[in-house]
Design an enzyme around this catalytic site. Sequence first.
Site, PDB file in Angstrom:
ATOM      1  N   ASP A 177       0.857  -1.040   0.101  1.00 26.97           N
ATOM      2  CA  ASP A 177      -0.166  -0.151  -0.121  1.00 26.97           C
ATOM      3  C   ASP A 177       0.916   1.093  -0.151  1.00 26.97           C
ATOM      4  O   ASP A 177       2.074   1.067   0.243  1.00 26.97           O
ATOM      5  CB  ASP A 177      -0.887   0.033   1.106  1.00 26.97           C
ATOM      6  CG  ASP A 177      -0.440  -0.277   2.442  1.00 26.97           C
ATOM      7  OD1 ASP A 177       0.944  -0.378   2.705  1.00 26.97           O
ATOM      8  OD2 ASP A 177      -1.085  -0.331   3.469  1.00 26.97           O
ATOM      9  N   GLU A 223      -9.323  -0.885   5.410  1.00 34.12           N
ATOM     10  CA  GLU A 223      -9.887  -0.598   6.868  1.00 34.12           C
ATOM     11  C   GLU A 223     -11.350  -1.206   6.787  1.00 34.12           C
ATOM     12  O   GLU A 223     -12.000  -1.562   5.858  1.00 34.12           O
ATOM     13  CB  GLU A 223     -10.241   1.233   6.647  1.00 34.12           C
ATOM     14  CG  GLU A 223      -8.853   1.961   6.665  1.00 34.12           C
ATOM     15  CD  GLU A 223      -8.388   2.208   8.081  1.00 34.12           C
ATOM     16  OE1 GLU A 223      -8.485   1.383   8.945  1.00 34.12           O
ATOM     17  OE2 GLU A 223      -7.850   3.431   7.814  1.00 34.12           O
ATOM     18  N   HIS A 267      -7.218  -3.644  10.471  1.00 33.62           N
ATOM     19  CA  HIS A 267      -6.684  -3.455   9.394  1.00 33.62           C
ATOM     20  C   HIS A 267      -5.503  -4.152   8.645  1.00 33.62           C
ATOM     21  O   HIS A 267      -4.602  -4.607   9.547  1.00 33.62           O
ATOM     22  CB  HIS A 267      -6.940  -2.119   8.907  1.00 33.62           C
ATOM     23  CG  HIS A 267      -5.497  -1.150   9.309  1.00 33.62           C
ATOM     24  ND1 HIS A 267      -5.685   0.053   9.772  1.00 33.62           N
ATOM     25  CD2 HIS A 267      -4.428  -1.436   8.924  1.00 33.62           C
ATOM     26  CE1 HIS A 267      -4.482   0.618   9.934  1.00 33.62           C
ATOM     27  NE2 HIS A 267      -3.470  -0.248   9.223  1.00 33.62           N
TER      28      HIS A 267
HETATM   29  C1  GLP Z   1      -0.155   0.897   8.571  1.00 31.64           C
HETATM   30  C2  GLP Z   1      -0.145   0.027   7.359  1.00 31.64           C
HETATM   31  C3  GLP Z   1      -0.037  -1.488   7.472  1.00 31.64           C
HETATM   32  C4  GLP Z   1       0.594  -1.861   8.634  1.00 31.64           C
HETATM   33  C5  GLP Z   1      -0.042  -1.336   9.834  1.00 31.64           C
HETATM   34  C6  GLP Z   1       0.455  -1.711  11.221  1.00 31.64           C
HETATM   35  O1  GLP Z   1      -1.501   1.555   8.342  1.00 31.64           O
HETATM   36  N1  GLP Z   1      -0.711   0.572   6.117  1.00 31.64           N
HETATM   37  O2  GLP Z   1       0.702  -2.025   6.350  1.00 31.64           O
HETATM   38  O3  GLP Z   1       0.660  -3.250   8.700  1.00 31.64           O
HETATM   39  O4  GLP Z   1      -0.708   0.246   9.783  1.00 31.64           O
HETATM   40  O5  GLP Z   1       1.523  -0.716  11.360  1.00 31.64           O
HETATM   41  P1  GLP Z   1       2.677  -0.779  12.652  1.00 31.64           P
HETATM   42  O6  GLP Z   1       3.416  -2.042  12.292  1.00 31.64           O
HETATM   43  O7  GLP Z   1       3.103   0.301  12.672  1.00 31.64           O
HETATM   44  O8  GLP Z   1       1.962  -1.173  13.912  1.00 31.64           O
END
Ligand code: GLP
Length: 235
Positions: free
Chosen positions: A75, A141, A136
């Site tokens: 993404d 979402e 998500h």
């Molecule tokens: C973001 C990304 C995801 C990621 C998630 C968790 O919004 N789009 O791909 O896995 O949030 O992030 P984190 O690893 O910083 O908790």
Amino acid sequence: MTFESGVADRVRVVKSYEALSQLTAEQIANLLKANPYGRLGLPTGNTPRRCYEILAEWSSQGRLNWSKAKCFALDDYLEVEERFSFQHYLESNLYRFTDLPLDARFNPRQVDNYDQLILDQGGLDFCLLGIGDNGHIAFNEPPTPQESWTHCVWLSEETKQANRKSFESDSTVPTRAITMGISTLLSSRSLVLIASGKNKRKALHRALTGPPDKDLPASFLTTHPNLLVIADFDW
Ligand code: GLP
């Protein structure tokens, strides 16, 4: 406790974030060794940071060969300064330490039809995924239906709050993103979901124990026959 049959067998609980990162890096290294042409879907966020550091170390030491591999960002933000983009994150945390060719570093912002591009490249062999506090995956979402392919999204308030710390002010936090859909992710031949820290427990527990539900996009992963979940807490 009830859970989808077999899901519990697919969860590896490790003792620390370091152990999670090592195990995840090994999964990717093993894939590249078994299939140098491996096509990988890669996330950003904090969870994979140490894993990428380990992969960067191994790559700098010449222990990993990325020259025939292809990588696809899961993404990316839309309308964001380049230094905050996920492509920049992947370049600076991983790609620049590897011999991954420049034309093998794909991003959904590059093309109109990312799913077709992925198909044309042979499909995904492996997808690494993090999980958001609200369940998500990538930027799917709640609610996102299973029948979703790469699409643009408005980010939820919860996700914007979670992302706020990476930005200088509220007004610079991106509100829109483009993401592989649930069906894009499920079409990968294998999936590894990583979850670190107790704040992920609720979402992970619900995702693994409940039925697949568009209000908790990570729950769809339990329908995949080749899912491995790595967590550094008792889920
Ligand atoms: C973001 C990304 C995801 C990621 C998630 C968790 O919004 N789009 O791909 O896995 O949030 O992030 P984190 O690893 O910083 O908790």
